[in-house]
Write a protein that holds these residues in place. Sequence first.
Motif, mmCIF file in Angstrom:
data_model
loop_
_atom_site.group_PDB
_atom_site.id
_atom_site.type_symbol
_atom_site.label_atom_id
_atom_site.label_comp_id
_atom_site.label_asym_id
_atom_site.label_seq_id
_atom_site.Cartn_x
_atom_site.Cartn_y
_atom_site.Cartn_z
ATOM 1 N N GLY A 18 -10.837 -12.689 98.592
ATOM 2 C CA GLY A 18 -9.706 -12.125 99.319
ATOM 3 C C GLY A 18 -9.776 -10.636 99.575
ATOM 4 N N VAL A 19 -10.737 -9.947 98.983
ATOM 5 C CA VAL A 19 -10.886 -8.516 99.216
ATOM 6 C C VAL A 19 -11.672 -8.295 100.510
ATOM 7 C CG1 VAL A 19 -11.886 -6.364 98.351
ATOM 8 C CG2 VAL A 19 -10.776 -7.959 96.770
ATOM 9 N N LYS A 20 -11.175 -7.417 101.377
ATOM 10 C CA LYS A 20 -11.819 -7.097 102.646
ATOM 11 C C LYS A 20 -12.155 -5.605 102.671
ATOM 12 C CE LYS A 20 -10.977 -11.270 104.295
ATOM 13 N NZ LYS A 20 -12.035 -12.261 104.592
ATOM 14 N N ALA A 21 -13.203 -5.257 103.391
ATOM 15 C CA ALA A 21 -13.583 -3.850 103.544
ATOM 16 C C ALA A 21 -14.167 -3.647 104.939
ATOM 17 C CB ALA A 21 -14.591 -3.445 102.485
ATOM 18 N N ASP A 22 -13.492 -2.854 105.761
ATOM 19 C CA ASP A 22 -14.013 -2.471 107.072
ATOM 20 C C ASP A 22 -14.760 -1.154 106.911
ATOM 21 O OD1 ASP A 22 -12.888 -4.673 108.408
ATOM 22 O OD2 ASP A 22 -10.957 -3.638 108.579
ATOM 23 N N HIS A 80 -16.843 5.832 106.539
ATOM 24 C CA HIS A 80 -15.417 5.495 106.531
ATOM 25 C C HIS A 80 -15.278 4.114 105.915
ATOM 26 C CE1 HIS A 80 -11.584 3.834 108.113
ATOM 27 N NE2 HIS A 80 -11.166 5.048 107.845
ATOM 28 N N VAL A 81 -14.393 3.996 104.914
ATOM 29 C CA VAL A 81 -14.174 2.733 104.217
ATOM 30 C C VAL A 81 -12.684 2.434 104.194
ATOM 31 C CG1 VAL A 81 -14.499 1.450 102.075
ATOM 32 C CG2 VAL A 81 -16.169 3.181 102.743
ATOM 33 N N SER A 82 -12.319 1.231 104.611
ATOM 34 C CA SER A 82 -10.926 0.786 104.574
ATOM 35 C C SER A 82 -10.875 -0.562 103.879
ATOM 36 C CB SER A 82 -10.370 0.673 106.001
ATOM 37 O OG SER A 82 -9.036 0.215 105.986
ATOM 38 N N THR A 83 -10.156 -0.649 102.754
ATOM 39 C CA THR A 83 -10.102 -1.873 101.966
ATOM 40 C C THR A 83 -8.706 -2.468 101.960
ATOM 41 O OG1 THR A 83 -9.717 -0.570 99.969
ATOM 42 C CG2 THR A 83 -11.990 -1.182 100.455
ATOM 43 N N SER A 84 -8.655 -3.788 101.811
ATOM 44 C CA SER A 84 -7.384 -4.500 101.702
ATOM 45 C C SER A 84 -7.600 -5.750 100.866
ATOM 46 C CB SER A 84 -6.853 -4.873 103.095
ATOM 47 O OG SER A 84 -7.760 -5.746 103.750
ATOM 48 N N GLY A 85 -6.493 -6.271 100.303
ATOM 49 C CA GLY A 85 -6.579 -7.446 99.443
ATOM 50 C C GLY A 85 -6.884 -7.058 98.012
ATOM 51 N N GLY A 86 -6.561 -7.944 97.079
ATOM 52 C CA GLY A 86 -6.817 -7.678 95.664
ATOM 53 C C GLY A 86 -6.048 -6.493 95.134
ATOM 54 N N GLY A 87 -4.890 -6.210 95.728
ATOM 55 C CA GLY A 87 -4.083 -5.073 95.298
ATOM 56 C C GLY A 87 -4.502 -3.759 95.916
ATOM 57 N N MET A 88 -5.445 -3.802 96.877
ATOM 58 C CA MET A 88 -5.935 -2.576 97.492
ATOM 59 C C MET A 88 -5.478 -2.490 98.937
ATOM 60 S SD MET A 88 -9.827 -2.206 96.027
ATOM 61 C CE MET A 88 -10.276 -3.913 96.326
ATOM 62 N N ASP A 89 -5.104 -1.303 99.360
ATOM 63 C CA ASP A 89 -4.777 -1.016 100.753
ATOM 64 C C ASP A 89 -5.027 0.471 100.960
ATOM 65 O OD1 ASP A 89 -3.949 -1.013 103.343
ATOM 66 O OD2 ASP A 89 -1.823 -1.307 102.908
ATOM 67 N N GLU A 90 -6.295 0.845 101.121
ATOM 68 C CA GLU A 90 -6.683 2.237 101.139
ATOM 69 C C GLU A 90 -7.717 2.483 102.226
ATOM 70 O OE1 GLU A 90 -7.721 3.737 97.281
ATOM 71 O OE2 GLU A 90 -6.544 2.187 96.284
ATOM 72 N N TYR A 125 -10.303 -3.806 90.649
ATOM 73 C CA TYR A 125 -10.808 -2.449 90.721
ATOM 74 C C TYR A 125 -10.205 -1.772 91.935
ATOM 75 C CZ TYR A 125 -14.164 -3.537 87.108
ATOM 76 O OH TYR A 125 -14.745 -3.886 85.921
ATOM 77 N N LYS A 126 -9.720 -0.544 91.758
ATOM 78 C CA LYS A 126 -9.056 0.154 92.846
ATOM 79 C C LYS A 126 -9.775 1.471 93.123
ATOM 80 C CE LYS A 126 -4.587 -1.811 91.654
ATOM 81 N NZ LYS A 126 -3.856 -2.268 92.810
ATOM 82 N N GLY A 127 -9.713 1.890 94.381
ATOM 83 C CA GLY A 127 -10.357 3.132 94.787
ATOM 84 C C GLY A 127 -11.294 2.884 95.946
ATOM 85 N N VAL A 128 -11.474 3.903 96.786
ATOM 86 C CA VAL A 128 -12.353 3.781 97.940
ATOM 87 C C VAL A 128 -13.327 4.956 97.938
ATOM 88 C CG1 VAL A 128 -12.473 3.427 100.426
ATOM 89 C CG2 VAL A 128 -10.423 2.744 99.177
ATOM 90 N N PRO A 129 -14.336 4.936 97.067
ATOM 91 C CA PRO A 129 -15.311 6.018 97.070
ATOM 92 C C PRO A 129 -16.167 5.973 98.330
ATOM 93 C CG PRO A 129 -16.038 4.273 95.611
ATOM 94 C CD PRO A 129 -14.657 3.920 96.053
ATOM 95 N N ASN A 130 -16.611 7.149 98.790
ATOM 96 C CA ASN A 130 -17.461 7.222 99.967
ATOM 97 C C ASN A 130 -18.901 7.561 99.625
ATOM 98 O OD1 ASN A 130 -15.640 6.930 102.433
ATOM 99 N ND2 ASN A 130 -14.508 8.373 101.172
ATOM 100 N N SER A 131 -19.232 7.548 98.353
ATOM 101 C CA SER A 131 -20.598 7.843 97.949
ATOM 102 C C SER A 131 -20.861 7.190 96.599
ATOM 103 C CB SER A 131 -20.829 9.354 97.878
ATOM 104 O OG SER A 131 -19.961 9.934 96.932
#
Length: 311
Positions: free
Chosen positions: A74-78, A109-119, A169-175
């Motif tokens: 269910g976790v997505k990442a564009d 650029h990272v955009s996540t949703s699902g699994g409690g993430m929306d960042e 796991y939460k957070g959207v690191p770019n590196s």
Amino acid sequence: MWTFIRKNGFACAAGLAAVLVSAQASAEENWTPHLPGVTEGLAAGALPPPGFYFLNTTMLAPFSLYDKNGNGNGVKADIFVDVPMVLWNPGIKVLGADYAVGLAQPITHVSTSGGGMDESSWGLFETILMPAKLAWQLPSDFHIAAGLAVYVPDGTAQKTVISYRDGDYKGVPNSINYWALEPSLGISWLHDGWNVSANINYDINFKNQDSGYTSGNALVVDYTLTKTIGAWTVGVGGYSVNQLEDDESDVATIQANIDAADGNRQTKYAAGPIVGYDFGKAALTAYYNHGFGAKNVLSDNTLWTRLMVPF
């Protein structure tokens, strides 16, 4: 000179622009050094003639996260990545091989949703140094190249990369936020417009000093089979990713979750068409990868472009 480049590609990119997402189902690090598929369409065993070159590669990927059984959770990442790089072939020989050096500074650029993430966030990936790429021409139109890329932990990752809460796991690191070394071996057969190549990369990952997490070393191979006819190049490409060592962590809670995921070793594969056109002063390539066989990793389909320009 440009005809040679169009037919034989920028092989040094095989060890340099390899920088994209391989996020893991229960790992703390969301990136690995090598970008699977980034060198498709290139002649991995050869170098262009002496001179300066500019290469810009982009990747657009609507990914899903897969668990150790290959099921989506269910976790997505564009994800969008732009990788500008420069290459210099000074025209000297080292150990009988052509020699080149390079530098890249990817933007993500990272955009996540699902699994409690929306960042969502933009950032810089690690600076990528290629101190050496050596390419030898062999009999019967075979070429072989050896290279080394160094990933400097100067990207704009969040210092607290990811927090663990109730299995998410939460957070959207770019590196990746750690040092990494990437030796590579490129093999090509270049004959009458044909390019049959394999670019073999081994990612050696060091500990993330902020999180205490170490991603397991991985073998990533990009494949190319193309034919150039006039200004057009067509063919197919693909990649394979196989993590060869378990992830490790200094944090007991995270380590227990990794153990439950069988060491969190990631695997994934992809294949798809390649098409390119030589405009005379520049060449543009586009290709598409259909992902399959993913475990403990973000994966699915990707769309690529690559612009190559000699200075």
